[in-house]
Design a protein around this motif. Structure first.
Motif: not given
Ligand code: GTP
Ligand code: MG
Length: 480
Positions: A58, A264-269, A278, A280-281
């Protein structure tokens, strides 16, 4: 936090072996999760994790690193609880605070480790005497009085003569604390079509106890330590008070400013993919997030996010990120009863100070605008993908489009009126303490129910860009 936590869960005094083993197992998970962590040392309810000197984790941003480690630790702690306490319910959500200590040379690192282990010795010896005295019938203040200003030697004698305990024979786990470092092990991941094992090298955390973790002899026995962290040139005894002072340094937030902690969620993708959220949300996933935010507001009733309060920033962000994370793991099943949590999530945190009310509202407006732009883009993107376009085609299609064009696309091609989509998607969620008495379930106001007390934490999907919201809710950012 941990004192109350250990009382509620009736941990044994002065040391609860299962509780220590649980902490050790969480720390092993931390070592295996973060490649740059080389060594860990812990006792009682604390753990220190040493990063390799060349780490670029980081970009060496302290807030990200310390909150992420605390968050991951908390997630593993609640996940593993039942493995270590099968008969005991986890009564409430744990949180952990953390801080970064920079050690500019191997000597400083050596002093730091010596300081922690000397603290372990002193602490454990005192606690052992104290609880033996209390168990033998003394009151708490009598035991405190008797132990006041006693030296190590006197405590050892007290234990020996009064209770027949030879301190040196007590478990190493209690007296010395625990060390963890990584060893390469070969593991069978699967078998190929001919039934031959497919092997892979993995770095596995191993646990050892040692009398003196700051001794050259201990360090020299483990190449991974001196290779990644450096050599100790001589053995040390007493730790220099100047070193101790530098280790205790606290970085406070600017006084008389609005403190905003963003997690912020880490690697939430990846996390969203693995758990098939689901697109997009995912409404359940968002509601789970909201209920964690509610828990944060409920737990930190005495952290004022308001004007004029400052505190150590690392403590605030690590406590919030780790409480948020442990709540997320605990409540997962309430929101996804048929979906297993595949691995522990983690969240990072950062704190920013805003000097004026206007700038604070600008910040919040910026976040809500971001929510709107993201949501509108993602809604279009996933509709295009679902209608048969590839991801690249969809991206190209949307490149350079404005709000109005996106709304028209949704309306003409997919029959979606953007403005009728759920508010939770379009506006995001605000979590606040209500001024009026309201009835709430999981943070959502429900009508037609018996009213609860005022100050209840509620979730709303309001427009916080408009001035009207702030005029209607002056108490949220009151200057008290
Ligand atoms: P870092 O924060 O850098 O660790 O990467 P990250 O993968 O968490 O990406 P970032 O914080 O930029 O974006 C959040 C990611 O979470 C989005 O790109 C989505 O892929 C995913 N995400 C968040 N909420 C939802 C949801 O309700 N549905 C789906 N399918 N994906 C979600
Ligand atoms: Mg993220």
């Amino acid at each position: 936090m941990y004192l109350l936590f250990s009382q509620v869960h009736e941990f044994e005094k002065p040391n609860d072996e299962a509780a220590l083993n649980l902490l050790n197992s969480c720390s092993a998970a931390v070592l295996e999760e973060f490649p740059d962590i080389i060594f860990a040392y812990g006792y009682s309810d604390e753990y220190s994790f040493v990063f390799k000197k060349t780490s670029r984790f980081y970009q060496r941003r302290a807030s990200k690193i310390l909150s992420l480690v605390a968050s991951f630790f908390a997630a593993v702690y609640v996940t593993k609880w039942k493995e270590f306490f099968p008969q005991r319910k986890l009564e409430y959500t744990p949180s952990f605070t953390s801080k970064v200590v920079s050690c500019a040379s191997p000597e400083v690192l050596q002093a730091y480790l010596a300081w922690r282990q000397q603290d372990c010795h002193a602490n454990n010896q005192y606690e052992t005497c104290f609880w033996m005295l209390v168990k033998s019938g003394m009151t708490i203040s009598e035991a405190q009085e008797l132990l006041k200003d006693t030296q190590k030697q006197q405590k050892n004698e007290l234990l020996f003569h009064k209770f027949g305990i030879n301190y040196k024979t007590l478990p190493e786990l209690f007296r010395q604390g625990s060390c963890l470092f990584k060893k390469k092990v070969e593991e069978t991941v699967k078998h190929d079509e001919n039934g031959n094992p497919v092997k892979r090298l993995r770095r596995k955390a191993v646990l050892v106890h040692s009398e003196n973790i700051a001794a050259r002899s201990f360090w020299n026995e483990h190449p991974s330590l001196y290779n990644d962290l450096g050599h100790f040139s001589k053995d040390i005894g007493r730790v220099e008070p100047d070193f101790v002072r530098s280790f205790q340094f606290e970085n406070k937030l600017l006084p008389l400013t609005w403190v905003v902690v963003r997690i912020d969620g880490s690697h939430f993708h990846r996390f969203s993919d693995v758990h098939e959220f689901e697109k997009p949300n995912d409404e359940q996933a968002l509601k789970l997030m909201n209920s964690c935010a509610v828990a944060v507001l409920q737990e930190f009733e005495d952290i004022h996010f308001g004007y004029g309060v400052s505190d150590e920033y690392s403590k605030i962000i690590s406590a919030i990120a780790s409480l948020f994370t442990s709540t997320y793991v605990i409540k997962w099943g309430d929101f996804f009863p048929r979906k297993e949590l595949k691995y522990p999530p983690s969240f990072d945190g950062r704190a920013v100070c805003y000097p004026t009310y206007k700038i604070l509202l600008d910040y919040l407006a910026w976040r809500q605008v971001d929510c709107h732009i993201n949501n509108q883009y993602n809604t279009c993107f996933w509709m295009l993908v679902k209608s048969g376009k590839t991801k690249t085609q969809s991206q190209d299609y949307l490149k350079g489009t404005q709000t109005r064009e996106k709304n028209e696309l949704l309306s003409s091609q997919f029959g979606i009126e953007y403005n009728t989509l759920p508010l939770i998607f379009r506006m995001g969620s605000s979590v606040l303490r209500s001024k009026e008495a309201v009835a709430v379930e999981n943070g959502v106001v429900v009508s037609g129910k018996k009213l609860k007390r005022e100050g209840e934490v509620v979730v709303d999907h309001c427009n916080i860009i408009e001035r009207g919201f702030w005029e209607e809710h002056p108490h949220i950012l009151s200057y008290s």
